[in-house]
Motif scaffolding. Structure first.
Motif, PDB file in Angstrom:
ATOM      1  N   LEU A  61      -2.674 -11.604  -1.055  1.00 31.05           N
ATOM      2  CA  LEU A  61      -3.020 -12.897  -1.644  1.00 31.05           C
ATOM      3  C   LEU A  61      -2.313 -13.101  -2.987  1.00 31.05           C
ATOM      4  O   LEU A  61      -1.797 -14.182  -3.266  1.00 31.05           O
ATOM      5  CB  LEU A  61      -4.536 -13.019  -1.818  1.00 31.05           C
ATOM      6  N   LEU A  62      -2.281 -12.071  -3.809  1.00 28.76           N
ATOM      7  CA  LEU A  62      -1.612 -12.179  -5.101  1.00 28.76           C
ATOM      8  C   LEU A  62      -0.110 -12.413  -4.927  1.00 28.76           C
ATOM      9  O   LEU A  62       0.510 -13.123  -5.723  1.00 28.76           O
ATOM     10  CB  LEU A  62      -1.871 -10.924  -5.944  1.00 28.76           C
ATOM     11  N   ASN A  63       0.465 -11.860  -3.872  1.00 26.64           N
ATOM     12  CA  ASN A  63       1.894 -12.066  -3.614  1.00 26.64           C
ATOM     13  C   ASN A  63       2.214 -13.521  -3.303  1.00 26.64           C
ATOM     14  O   ASN A  63       3.326 -13.975  -3.563  1.00 26.64           O
ATOM     15  CB  ASN A  63       2.379 -11.154  -2.485  1.00 26.64           C
ATOM     16  N   ILE A  64       1.261 -14.254  -2.768  1.00 27.64           N
ATOM     17  CA  ILE A  64       1.483 -15.685  -2.526  1.00 27.64           C
ATOM     18  C   ILE A  64       1.790 -16.392  -3.846  1.00 27.64           C
ATOM     19  O   ILE A  64       2.530 -17.361  -3.880  1.00 27.64           O
ATOM     20  CB  ILE A  64       0.268 -16.318  -1.811  1.00 27.64           C
ATOM     21  N   PHE A  65       1.270 -15.861  -4.943  1.00 26.16           N
ATOM     22  CA  PHE A  65       1.500 -16.442  -6.261  1.00 26.16           C
ATOM     23  C   PHE A  65       2.662 -15.786  -6.995  1.00 26.16           C
ATOM     24  O   PHE A  65       2.817 -15.958  -8.195  1.00 26.16           O
ATOM     25  CB  PHE A  65       0.230 -16.354  -7.108  1.00 26.16           C
TER      26      PHE A  65
ATOM     27  N   LYS B 236       4.749 -10.109  -6.297  1.00 27.00           N
ATOM     28  CA  LYS B 236       5.739  -9.138  -5.804  1.00 27.00           C
ATOM     29  C   LYS B 236       5.198  -7.709  -5.800  1.00 27.00           C
ATOM     30  O   LYS B 236       5.863  -6.763  -6.200  1.00 27.00           O
ATOM     31  CB  LYS B 236       7.039  -9.238  -6.588  1.00 27.00           C
ATOM     32  N   LEU B 237       3.960  -7.578  -5.338  1.00 27.09           N
ATOM     33  CA  LEU B 237       3.334  -6.262  -5.246  1.00 27.09           C
ATOM     34  C   LEU B 237       3.713  -5.584  -3.945  1.00 27.09           C
ATOM     35  O   LEU B 237       3.876  -6.239  -2.916  1.00 27.09           O
ATOM     36  CB  LEU B 237       1.809  -6.412  -5.283  1.00 27.09           C
TER      37      LEU B 237
ATOM     38  N   PHE C 157      -4.729   0.241  -5.763  1.00 23.96           N
ATOM     39  CA  PHE C 157      -4.936  -0.626  -6.916  1.00 23.96           C
ATOM     40  C   PHE C 157      -4.462   0.115  -8.158  1.00 23.96           C
ATOM     41  O   PHE C 157      -5.214   0.830  -8.805  1.00 23.96           O
ATOM     42  CB  PHE C 157      -6.420  -0.975  -7.028  1.00 23.96           C
ATOM     43  N   GLY C 158      -3.178  -0.054  -8.472  1.00 24.92           N
ATOM     44  CA  GLY C 158      -2.590   0.605  -9.628  1.00 24.92           C
ATOM     45  C   GLY C 158      -2.301  -0.379 -10.746  1.00 24.92           C
ATOM     46  O   GLY C 158      -2.851  -1.494 -10.778  1.00 24.92           O
ATOM     47  N   ALA C 159      -1.404   0.016 -11.649  1.00 25.53           N
ATOM     48  CA  ALA C 159      -1.093  -0.792 -12.831  1.00 25.53           C
ATOM     49  C   ALA C 159      -0.527  -2.162 -12.472  1.00 25.53           C
ATOM     50  O   ALA C 159      -0.887  -3.172 -13.093  1.00 25.53           O
ATOM     51  CB  ALA C 159      -0.126  -0.034 -13.734  1.00 25.53           C
ATOM     52  N   ALA C 160       0.364  -2.224 -11.479  1.00 22.70           N
ATOM     53  CA  ALA C 160       0.979  -3.507 -11.112  1.00 22.70           C
ATOM     54  C   ALA C 160      -0.060  -4.461 -10.528  1.00 22.70           C
ATOM     55  O   ALA C 160      -0.073  -5.660 -10.858  1.00 22.70           O
ATOM     56  CB  ALA C 160       2.123  -3.291 -10.125  1.00 22.70           C
TER      57      ALA C 160
ATOM     58  N   ALA D 240      -2.236  -5.754 -13.355  1.00 23.27           N
ATOM     59  CA  ALA D 240      -1.564  -6.798 -14.135  1.00 23.27           C
ATOM     60  C   ALA D 240      -1.563  -8.132 -13.385  1.00 23.27           C
ATOM     61  O   ALA D 240      -1.774  -9.193 -13.978  1.00 23.27           O
ATOM     62  CB  ALA D 240      -0.139  -6.375 -14.471  1.00 23.27           C
ATOM     63  N   ALA D 241      -1.343  -8.080 -12.070  1.00 25.16           N
ATOM     64  CA  ALA D 241      -1.332  -9.304 -11.260  1.00 25.16           C
ATOM     65  C   ALA D 241      -2.723  -9.937 -11.214  1.00 25.16           C
ATOM     66  O   ALA D 241      -2.855 -11.162 -11.269  1.00 25.16           O
ATOM     67  CB  ALA D 241      -0.826  -9.000  -9.860  1.00 25.16           C
ATOM     68  N   VAL D 242      -3.751  -9.106 -11.123  1.00 23.72           N
ATOM     69  CA  VAL D 242      -5.128  -9.618 -11.117  1.00 23.72           C
ATOM     70  C   VAL D 242      -5.419 -10.296 -12.450  1.00 23.72           C
ATOM     71  O   VAL D 242      -5.967 -11.401 -12.487  1.00 23.72           O
ATOM     72  CB  VAL D 242      -6.149  -8.491 -10.828  1.00 23.72           C
ATOM     73  N   LYS D 243      -5.047  -9.659 -13.555  1.00 24.52           N
ATOM     74  CA  LYS D 243      -5.276 -10.246 -14.875  1.00 24.52           C
ATOM     75  C   LYS D 243      -4.566 -11.595 -15.002  1.00 24.52           C
ATOM     76  O   LYS D 243      -5.142 -12.557 -15.519  1.00 24.52           O
ATOM     77  CB  LYS D 243      -4.801  -9.299 -15.981  1.00 24.52           C
TER      78      LYS D 243
END
Length: 151
Positions: free
Chosen positions: A23-27, A30-31, A37-40, A43-46
């Motif tokens: 879902l975050l990649n839709i925005f 580029k995960l 659930f790591g640093a990248a 950061a994307a969640v934040k």
């Protein structure tokens, strides 16, 4: 999508994390959709939380899951009724895509209903920005992103 009682944070692993990463990649995150659930991912969640006006805590709880689901979901019956568009396609759906790319992405396309090389290039650029496979074809994921612009 997972239940709204699911809570994910740094260190979480599994299919629920993969779903969130997709879902975050839709925005444009580029995960790597690896279920970790790591640093990248954090950061994307934040970034998503900040852009959505949510509490920025990097925890994917009920509010973040709800916001992600609402921002990225187009009902399957709607997606199934949308045509697959590619170079050579013509008509009103192509005009819609061209207008959306112009309005939300600054593509500067002629809104003529003809899916030519310029439209294909703009679709590829848009797909790359949104974290999608840049194939130049407007399929389900690209339609979903176009119908829920998030910039």
């Amino acid at each position: 999508m997972q239940s709204t009682t699911t809570i994910l944070r740094r260190g979480s692993q599994g299919q629920a994390v993969k779903d969130i990463q997709a879902l975050l990649n839709i925005f444009g995150a580029k995960l790597k959709e690896d279920g970790v659930f790591g640093a990248a991912t954090e950061a994307a969640v934040k970034a998503f939380q900040k852009n959505s006006g949510l509490t920025v805590d990097s925890i994917v709880g009920p509010q973040t899951i709800k916001a992600l689901s609402q921002a990225t979901s187009v009902p399957i019956d709607v997606l199934n009724s949308l045509p697959l568009l590619r170079r050579g396609s013509k008509g009103g759906d192509v005009k819609y895509v061209q207008a959306e790319l112009n309005n939300h992405f600054g593509a500067n396309l002629a809104v003529d209903g003809a899916f030519g090389p310029a439209t294909e290039a703009a679709v590829k650029k848009y797909q790359s920005k949104m974290g999608l496979v840049p194939d130049g074809i407007v399929g389900r994921l690209t339609w979903n992103a176009l119908l829920h612009p998030f910039f």
